[in-house]
Design a protein around this motif. Structure first.
Motif, PDB file in Angstrom:
ATOM      1  N   LEU A  15       2.202 113.701  59.359  1.00 24.08           N
ATOM      2  CA  LEU A  15       2.890 114.839  58.791  1.00 24.08           C
ATOM      3  C   LEU A  15       2.708 116.048  59.920  1.00 24.08           C
ATOM      4  O   LEU A  15       3.568 116.833  60.011  1.00 24.08           O
ATOM      5  CB  LEU A  15       2.312 115.318  57.312  1.00 24.08           C
ATOM      6  CG  LEU A  15       2.840 116.494  56.805  1.00 24.08           C
ATOM      7  CD1 LEU A  15       4.126 116.602  56.572  1.00 24.08           C
ATOM      8  CD2 LEU A  15       2.204 116.621  55.595  1.00 24.08           C
ATOM      9  N   TRP A  16       1.303 115.975  60.182  1.00 21.86           N
ATOM     10  CA  TRP A  16       0.848 117.301  61.142  1.00 21.86           C
ATOM     11  C   TRP A  16       1.839 117.028  62.236  1.00 21.86           C
ATOM     12  O   TRP A  16       1.951 118.073  63.196  1.00 21.86           O
ATOM     13  CB  TRP A  16      -0.499 117.321  61.368  1.00 21.86           C
ATOM     14  CG  TRP A  16      -1.284 117.934  59.999  1.00 21.86           C
ATOM     15  CD1 TRP A  16      -2.128 117.192  59.020  1.00 21.86           C
ATOM     16  CD2 TRP A  16      -1.052 119.338  59.600  1.00 21.86           C
ATOM     17  NE1 TRP A  16      -2.559 118.112  58.163  1.00 21.86           N
ATOM     18  CE2 TRP A  16      -1.833 119.409  58.376  1.00 21.86           C
ATOM     19  CE3 TRP A  16      -0.611 120.328  60.070  1.00 21.86           C
ATOM     20  CZ2 TRP A  16      -2.171 120.648  57.857  1.00 21.86           C
ATOM     21  CZ3 TRP A  16      -0.700 121.622  59.283  1.00 21.86           C
ATOM     22  CH2 TRP A  16      -1.506 121.663  58.441  1.00 21.86           C
ATOM     23  N   ARG A  17       1.597 115.889  62.841  1.00 22.48           N
ATOM     24  CA  ARG A  17       2.350 115.498  64.140  1.00 22.48           C
ATOM     25  C   ARG A  17       4.039 116.068  63.999  1.00 22.48           C
ATOM     26  O   ARG A  17       4.465 116.451  64.877  1.00 22.48           O
ATOM     27  CB  ARG A  17       2.496 114.058  64.397  1.00 22.48           C
ATOM     28  CG  ARG A  17       2.931 113.565  65.889  1.00 22.48           C
ATOM     29  CD  ARG A  17       2.891 112.400  66.285  1.00 22.48           C
ATOM     30  NE  ARG A  17       1.491 111.815  66.147  1.00 22.48           N
ATOM     31  CZ  ARG A  17       1.057 111.174  65.368  1.00 22.48           C
ATOM     32  NH1 ARG A  17       2.027 110.531  64.393  1.00 22.48           N
ATOM     33  NH2 ARG A  17      -0.073 110.629  65.496  1.00 22.48           N
ATOM     34  N   GLU A  18       4.555 115.921  62.730  1.00 22.29           N
ATOM     35  CA  GLU A  18       5.948 116.320  62.856  1.00 22.29           C
ATOM     36  C   GLU A  18       6.062 117.691  62.527  1.00 22.29           C
ATOM     37  O   GLU A  18       7.017 118.339  63.056  1.00 22.29           O
ATOM     38  CB  GLU A  18       6.621 115.630  61.319  1.00 22.29           C
ATOM     39  CG  GLU A  18       6.959 114.272  61.476  1.00 22.29           C
ATOM     40  CD  GLU A  18       8.046 113.731  62.495  1.00 22.29           C
ATOM     41  OE1 GLU A  18       8.915 114.539  62.572  1.00 22.29           O
ATOM     42  OE2 GLU A  18       7.653 112.749  63.180  1.00 22.29           O
ATOM     43  N   ILE A  19       5.296 118.532  62.052  1.00 21.39           N
ATOM     44  CA  ILE A  19       5.088 119.918  61.789  1.00 21.39           C
ATOM     45  C   ILE A  19       4.861 120.349  63.040  1.00 21.39           C
ATOM     46  O   ILE A  19       5.452 121.398  63.384  1.00 21.39           O
ATOM     47  CB  ILE A  19       3.964 120.111  60.944  1.00 21.39           C
ATOM     48  CG1 ILE A  19       4.290 119.970  59.495  1.00 21.39           C
ATOM     49  CG2 ILE A  19       3.787 121.838  61.013  1.00 21.39           C
ATOM     50  CD1 ILE A  19       3.232 120.050  58.479  1.00 21.39           C
ATOM     51  N   LYS A  20       3.958 119.889  64.116  1.00 16.81           N
ATOM     52  CA  LYS A  20       3.600 120.585  65.408  1.00 16.81           C
ATOM     53  C   LYS A  20       5.115 120.125  66.182  1.00 16.81           C
ATOM     54  O   LYS A  20       5.406 121.098  66.960  1.00 16.81           O
ATOM     55  CB  LYS A  20       2.584 119.820  65.937  1.00 16.81           C
ATOM     56  CG  LYS A  20       1.479 120.066  65.263  1.00 16.81           C
ATOM     57  CD  LYS A  20       0.053 119.552  66.035  1.00 16.81           C
ATOM     58  CE  LYS A  20      -1.104 119.857  65.613  1.00 16.81           C
ATOM     59  NZ  LYS A  20      -2.225 119.125  66.321  1.00 16.81           N
ATOM     60  N   ARG A  21       5.705 119.171  66.122  1.00 18.72           N
ATOM     61  CA  ARG A  21       6.842 118.983  67.017  1.00 18.72           C
ATOM     62  C   ARG A  21       8.051 119.946  66.404  1.00 18.72           C
ATOM     63  O   ARG A  21       8.747 120.201  67.176  1.00 18.72           O
ATOM     64  CB  ARG A  21       7.488 117.461  66.727  1.00 18.72           C
ATOM     65  CG  ARG A  21       8.597 117.005  67.446  1.00 18.72           C
ATOM     66  CD  ARG A  21       8.990 115.491  67.059  1.00 18.72           C
ATOM     67  NE  ARG A  21       7.974 114.560  67.258  1.00 18.72           N
ATOM     68  CZ  ARG A  21       7.996 113.238  66.853  1.00 18.72           C
ATOM     69  NH1 ARG A  21       9.071 112.958  66.372  1.00 18.72           N
ATOM     70  NH2 ARG A  21       6.977 112.573  67.221  1.00 18.72           N
ATOM     71  N   HIS A  22       8.248 120.302  65.252  1.00 25.11           N
ATOM     72  CA  HIS A  22       9.283 121.103  64.732  1.00 25.11           C
ATOM     73  C   HIS A  22       8.813 122.491  64.118  1.00 25.11           C
ATOM     74  O   HIS A  22       9.310 123.157  63.205  1.00 25.11           O
ATOM     75  CB  HIS A  22      10.080 120.483  63.460  1.00 25.11           C
ATOM     76  CG  HIS A  22      10.669 119.102  63.878  1.00 25.11           C
ATOM     77  ND1 HIS A  22      11.582 119.050  64.795  1.00 25.11           N
ATOM     78  CD2 HIS A  22      10.378 117.948  63.485  1.00 25.11           C
ATOM     79  CE1 HIS A  22      11.936 117.569  65.008  1.00 25.11           C
ATOM     80  NE2 HIS A  22      11.109 116.995  64.034  1.00 25.11           N
ATOM     81  N   PHE A  23       7.658 123.004  64.955  1.00 24.75           N
ATOM     82  CA  PHE A  23       6.847 124.010  64.477  1.00 24.75           C
ATOM     83  C   PHE A  23       7.854 125.286  64.152  1.00 24.75           C
ATOM     84  O   PHE A  23       7.705 125.962  63.339  1.00 24.75           O
ATOM     85  CB  PHE A  23       5.952 124.502  65.432  1.00 24.75           C
ATOM     86  CG  PHE A  23       5.216 125.654  65.023  1.00 24.75           C
ATOM     87  CD1 PHE A  23       4.344 125.734  64.144  1.00 24.75           C
ATOM     88  CD2 PHE A  23       5.512 127.015  65.718  1.00 24.75           C
ATOM     89  CE1 PHE A  23       3.361 126.910  63.727  1.00 24.75           C
ATOM     90  CE2 PHE A  23       4.779 128.004  65.303  1.00 24.75           C
ATOM     91  CZ  PHE A  23       3.756 128.171  64.155  1.00 24.75           C
ATOM     92  N   SER A  24       8.913 125.379  65.129  1.00 19.01           N
ATOM     93  CA  SER A  24       9.460 126.465  65.076  1.00 19.01           C
ATOM     94  C   SER A  24      10.653 126.689  63.755  1.00 19.01           C
ATOM     95  O   SER A  24      10.669 127.673  63.307  1.00 19.01           O
ATOM     96  CB  SER A  24      10.651 126.669  66.338  1.00 19.01           C
ATOM     97  OG  SER A  24      11.546 125.557  66.278  1.00 19.01           O
ATOM     98  N   VAL A  25      10.953 125.292  63.352  1.00 16.40           N
ATOM     99  CA  VAL A  25      11.768 125.542  62.120  1.00 16.40           C
ATOM    100  C   VAL A  25      10.907 125.639  60.888  1.00 16.40           C
ATOM    101  O   VAL A  25      11.425 126.362  59.956  1.00 16.40           O
ATOM    102  CB  VAL A  25      12.369 123.952  62.030  1.00 16.40           C
ATOM    103  CG1 VAL A  25      13.175 123.620  60.578  1.00 16.40           C
ATOM    104  CG2 VAL A  25      13.112 123.608  63.329  1.00 16.40           C
TER     105      VAL A  25
END
Length: 312
Positions: A15-25
């Protein structure tokens, strides 16, 4: 044990990896979350003053608890029946008039093949939405004033007697409903235009090959295709049926038309702000919210039971 903990933490790491990957969104969500938390959900805590004898000196938490006293004061008010009648009738009248007109405008713009004409009509239809009711009142006064209003000048030119449209109890409700439709019709049509753009063009082509007229295409293809959107719009408007338009009514009404113009919001304004009965005003706000929620749920259940479209 460590292997089990690793398995448990893996979804969190993903989950945190996905958040970091799409942080701007995800960062874009901060503004609406803060807005709704501070402006919408935060003040709900202060809604408790509806059940208290609120005084500013004692504050929200220090005021005396009175239970449903503020609600019973509103329900037993001499004006309650009149206020509820005016509010509901105005809301229903605006719903019955504005929604069909918005659909007609949307369909007309969608079917129009002249780009320049369509853009001009769109602009003229959208423009009133961006005007405040102060400006709209000035326009209506210039048109309907009994002394030198344009409409009354035409009536006098034809040998008639001037009519005080904004001070007559019979004509005032008509002016309110029509002026609201004039102001909001173009803006409300945007939703239906968006729904129309999603219709498969091949349906119209097949209908034209079969010899269907323009009216038949609208009746058998266009309207059924946007029926879910129409149902959604109507259900959402039913949820705000006790909001008959405070800004509009506050600008247009006057003492001669109080009997047909006074709605719940204008009464709350006088009692809550001018008379400093904040607890009573809050109680009425809670009543409106609960009533609207029940009405939306009930309407959605009825629509879902007898049709294939519903809000949820």
């Amino acid at each position: 044990m460590d292997a089990q903990n690793a398995k448990v933490l893996t979804p969190q790491k993903d989950l945190w990896r996905e958040i970091k990957r799409h942080f701007s969104v995800y960062a874009l969500l901060v503004i609406p979350l803060v807005y709704y938390t501070v402006i919408k959900y935060g003040p709900i805590v202060n809604g408790q003053i509806a059940f208290k004898s609120f005084t500013p000196l004692n504050g929200v938490w220090g005021s005396k608890w009175v239970g449903l006293h503020n609600f019973t004061d509103f329900f037993q008010s001499f004006y309650f029946t009149e206020l509820l009648r005016n509010t509901v009738l105005y809301s229903l009248a605006k719903l019955v008039v504005s929604v069909p007109l918005s659909i007609i405008l949307a369909v007309t713009l969608y079917e129009c093949t002249h780009d320049i004409l369509r853009r001009v009509v769109q602009t003229l239809a959208y423009l009133p939405h961006f005007l405040s009711w102060v400006i709209m009142y000035g326009i209506l006064l210039a048109l309907l004033a009994p002394g030198d209003g344009m409409v009354n000048d035409i009536i006098k030119f034809c040998g008639g007697t001037p009519v005080g449209f904004l001070t007559d109890t019979k004509s005032f409700p008509v002016i309110v409903v029509l002026s609201d439709a004039w102001k909001e019709m173009g803006w409300a049509a945007i939703v239906f235009i968006a729904a129309l753009m999603a219709i498969d063009p091949s349906l119209f082509e097949a209908a034209m090959v079969e010899g269907a007229t323009a009216v038949q295409r609208v009746w058998y293809i266009t309207l059924p295709s946007i029926k879910p959107v129409i149902v959604t719009v109507v259900l959402l408007k039913l949820g705000t049926i006790l909001n008959a338009g405070f800004n509009q009514m506050f600008m247009l009404y006057s003492v001669p038309v109080y009997s047909v113009a006074d709605i719940i919001d204008t009464w709350v304004y006088r009692q809550g702000l001018l008379e400093f009965q904040f607890a009573l005003a809050t109680a009425v706000g809670i009543f409106k919210g609960v009533f609207g929620m029940i009405l939306v749920a009930l309407s959605n259940w009825v629509v879902k039971k007898f049709t294939e479209s519903s809000l949820y």
